[in-house]
Design a protein around this motif. Sequence first.
Motif, PDB file in Angstrom:
ATOM      1  N   ARG A  43       0.707  -1.266   0.020  1.00  0.00           N
ATOM      2  CA  ARG A  43      -0.367   0.180   0.001  1.00  0.00           C
ATOM      3  C   ARG A  43       0.955   0.991   0.418  1.00  0.00           C
ATOM      4  N   ASN A  44       0.657   2.182  -0.645  1.00  0.00           N
ATOM      5  CA  ASN A  44       1.048   3.512  -0.465  1.00  0.00           C
ATOM      6  C   ASN A  44      -0.007   4.702  -0.756  1.00  0.00           C
ATOM      7  N   ARG A  45       0.612   6.368  -0.911  1.00  0.00           N
ATOM      8  CA  ARG A  45      -0.438   6.767  -0.801  1.00  0.00           C
ATOM      9  C   ARG A  45       0.223   7.738  -1.786  1.00  0.00           C
ATOM     10  N   ILE A  46      -0.858   8.903  -2.855  1.00  0.00           N
ATOM     11  CA  ILE A  46      -0.508   9.023  -3.309  1.00  0.00           C
ATOM     12  C   ILE A  46      -1.654  11.065  -3.366  1.00  0.00           C
ATOM     13  N   LEU A  47      -1.780  11.439  -3.445  1.00  0.00           N
ATOM     14  CA  LEU A  47      -2.274  13.161  -3.897  1.00  0.00           C
ATOM     15  C   LEU A  47      -3.531  12.313  -5.057  1.00  0.00           C
ATOM     16  N   VAL A  48      -4.317  13.455  -4.691  1.00  0.00           N
ATOM     17  CA  VAL A  48      -5.739  12.724  -5.392  1.00  0.00           C
ATOM     18  C   VAL A  48      -6.646  13.737  -5.155  1.00  0.00           C
ATOM     19  N   SER A  49      -7.108  15.147  -5.840  1.00  0.00           N
ATOM     20  CA  SER A  49      -7.798  15.931  -5.854  1.00  0.00           C
ATOM     21  C   SER A  49      -7.480  16.566  -4.393  1.00  0.00           C
ATOM     22  N   GLY A  50      -6.455  17.153  -4.675  1.00  0.00           N
ATOM     23  CA  GLY A  50      -5.535  17.737  -3.624  1.00  0.00           C
ATOM     24  C   GLY A  50      -5.545  17.154  -1.851  1.00  0.00           C
ATOM     25  N   ARG A  51      -5.405  15.431  -1.935  1.00  0.00           N
ATOM     26  CA  ARG A  51      -5.842  15.133  -0.451  1.00  0.00           C
ATOM     27  C   ARG A  51      -5.368  13.451  -1.125  1.00  0.00           C
ATOM     28  N   PRO A  52      -4.303  12.847   0.497  1.00  0.00           N
ATOM     29  CA  PRO A  52      -3.298  12.131   0.406  1.00  0.00           C
ATOM     30  C   PRO A  52      -4.747  10.516  -0.052  1.00  0.00           C
ATOM     31  N   TYR A  53      -4.382   9.998  -1.030  1.00  0.00           N
ATOM     32  CA  TYR A  53      -5.288   8.539  -1.670  1.00  0.00           C
ATOM     33  C   TYR A  53      -4.456   7.708  -1.295  1.00  0.00           C
ATOM     34  N   LEU A  54      -5.590   6.902  -0.126  1.00  0.00           N
ATOM     35  CA  LEU A  54      -4.673   4.859  -0.210  1.00  0.00           C
ATOM     36  C   LEU A  54      -5.238   4.358  -1.132  1.00  0.00           C
ATOM     37  N   PHE A  55      -3.493   3.484  -1.586  1.00  0.00           N
ATOM     38  CA  PHE A  55      -4.200   2.521  -2.660  1.00  0.00           C
ATOM     39  C   PHE A  55      -3.285   1.234  -2.016  1.00  0.00           C
ATOM     40  N   THR A  56      -3.995   0.094  -2.538  1.00  0.00           N
ATOM     41  CA  THR A  56      -3.656  -0.748  -2.539  1.00  0.00           C
ATOM     42  C   THR A  56      -3.186  -1.698  -3.611  1.00  0.00           C
ATOM     43  N   LEU A  57      -2.219  -3.160  -3.509  1.00  0.00           N
ATOM     44  CA  LEU A  57      -2.408  -4.134  -3.998  1.00  0.00           C
ATOM     45  C   LEU A  57      -2.590  -4.706  -3.841  1.00  0.00           C
ATOM     46  N   PRO A  58      -3.649  -6.292  -4.461  1.00  0.00           N
ATOM     47  CA  PRO A  58      -4.933  -6.742  -3.555  1.00  0.00           C
ATOM     48  C   PRO A  58      -3.732  -8.092  -3.935  1.00  0.00           C
ATOM     49  N   ILE A  59      -3.787  -8.860  -2.480  1.00  0.00           N
ATOM     50  CA  ILE A  59      -2.798 -10.418  -2.075  1.00  0.00           C
ATOM     51  C   ILE A  59      -4.433 -11.185  -2.190  1.00  0.00           C
ATOM     52  N   ARG A  60      -3.938 -12.611  -2.474  1.00  0.00           N
ATOM     53  CA  ARG A  60      -4.716 -13.906  -2.396  1.00  0.00           C
ATOM     54  C   ARG A  60      -4.630 -14.106  -1.122  1.00  0.00           C
ATOM     55  N   SER A  61      -5.496 -14.548  -0.392  1.00  0.00           N
ATOM     56  CA  SER A  61      -5.239 -15.125   0.408  1.00  0.00           C
ATOM     57  C   SER A  61      -4.020 -14.452   1.988  1.00  0.00           C
ATOM     58  N   ALA A  62      -4.221 -13.052   1.420  1.00  0.00           N
ATOM     59  CA  ALA A  62      -3.165 -12.253   2.823  1.00  0.00           C
ATOM     60  C   ALA A  62      -3.013 -12.417   4.557  1.00  0.00           C
ATOM     61  N   SER A  63      -2.035 -12.852   4.896  1.00  0.00           N
ATOM     62  CA  SER A  63      -1.711 -13.480   6.031  1.00  0.00           C
ATOM     63  C   SER A  63      -0.835 -13.100   7.249  1.00  0.00           C
ATOM     64  N   GLN A  64      -0.592 -12.524   8.404  1.00  0.00           N
ATOM     65  CA  GLN A  64       0.729 -12.229   8.625  1.00  0.00           C
ATOM     66  C   GLN A  64       1.517 -13.362   8.937  1.00  0.00           C
ATOM     67  N   ASN A  65       0.802 -14.742   9.168  1.00  0.00           N
ATOM     68  CA  ASN A  65       1.900 -15.541   9.287  1.00  0.00           C
ATOM     69  C   ASN A  65       2.598 -16.660   8.451  1.00  0.00           C
ATOM     70  N   ARG A  66       2.421 -15.667   7.160  1.00  0.00           N
ATOM     71  CA  ARG A  66       3.000 -15.944   5.493  1.00  0.00           C
ATOM     72  C   ARG A  66       4.032 -14.846   5.275  1.00  0.00           C
ATOM     73  N   LEU A  67       5.008 -15.670   4.698  1.00  0.00           N
ATOM     74  CA  LEU A  67       6.327 -14.523   4.497  1.00  0.00           C
ATOM     75  C   LEU A  67       5.862 -13.919   3.442  1.00  0.00           C
ATOM     76  N   ILE A  68       6.363 -12.516   3.185  1.00  0.00           N
ATOM     77  CA  ILE A  68       6.142 -11.565   2.265  1.00  0.00           C
ATOM     78  C   ILE A  68       6.343 -12.543   0.926  1.00  0.00           C
ATOM     79  N   HIS A  69       7.938 -13.364   0.350  1.00  0.00           N
ATOM     80  CA  HIS A  69       7.817 -13.485  -0.912  1.00  0.00           C
ATOM     81  C   HIS A  69       6.970 -14.714  -1.299  1.00  0.00           C
ATOM     82  N   GLU A  70       5.899 -15.548  -0.059  1.00  0.00           N
ATOM     83  CA  GLU A  70       5.126 -16.267  -0.357  1.00  0.00           C
ATOM     84  C   GLU A  70       3.641 -15.536  -0.671  1.00  0.00           C
ATOM     85  N   LEU A  71       3.916 -14.463  -0.743  1.00  0.00           N
ATOM     86  CA  LEU A  71       2.442 -14.263  -1.109  1.00  0.00           C
ATOM     87  C   LEU A  71       2.086 -13.593  -2.753  1.00  0.00           C
ATOM     88  N   GLU A  72       1.111 -13.937  -3.416  1.00  0.00           N
ATOM     89  CA  GLU A  72       0.608 -13.239  -4.514  1.00  0.00           C
ATOM     90  C   GLU A  72      -0.474 -12.526  -4.532  1.00  0.00           C
TER      91      GLU A  72
END
Length: 234
Positions: A43-72
């Motif tokens: 995730r990160n933020r860009i400027l949209v209409s003068g305000r910070p906008y948070l965008f997200t890359l969607p992840i399949r089966s996101a879990s804090q029990n999995r390693l970053i490089h294992e996620l798709e």
Amino acid sequence: MKSIAIMQPYFLPYIGYFQLIAAVDKFIVFDDVNFINRGWINRNRILVSGRPYLFTLPIRSASQNRLIHELELANELPWREKLLRTFFQAYRRAPHFKEVSILIEDIIQFESHSLGAFVLNSIAHVATFLEIQTELVATSRVYANAALSGEDRILDICRIESASTYVNAIGGFELYQKAAFTERGVSLQFLETKQFSYSQLRLPFVDKLSIADVLMFNGKATTRQLLSESRLVS
């Protein structure tokens, strides 16, 4: 003398991340540690209409029990096209849109199912664009020390790399014991980003947005100059 820094992979992070990369000889990406939900990895933020906008890359089966490089990435969703439209609509009036939009499109259209590979590619792409010569390497591909954690693992990587200096972002000042590094012959330093601002179409300035915002409004040459707007402290 060899300096290294170690950080988790963040997608199009703020300029301080690239200041850290530029400050060392080798930048090591921690991609074999647990994923953090609602963090900056996808995730990160860009400027949209003068305000910070948070965008997200969607992840399949996101879990804090999995390693970053294992996620798709959830590539079955049309997120790339939507994200590109968001960027283009947000920055179409920015002075360096033409040049930087090509970079952003190349990054977002990078074909990969792996979250770690996708984010690492984005970091490397921006670093190359800014002519940063620092070597980038992912921990999952090189170091066989994932059983270690925290400061112990940092020190072991310093040993493997024969590093004389370890540089961390200033936010990690309280995380490490200087004496432990000194005992191993490693100088512990922290990178502090200087405060600066720039024009965002005459809108009130919003700080610490994605590097995409810095590039759109400043272009390559000025952003390269901004990389030095930092200092090392012990």
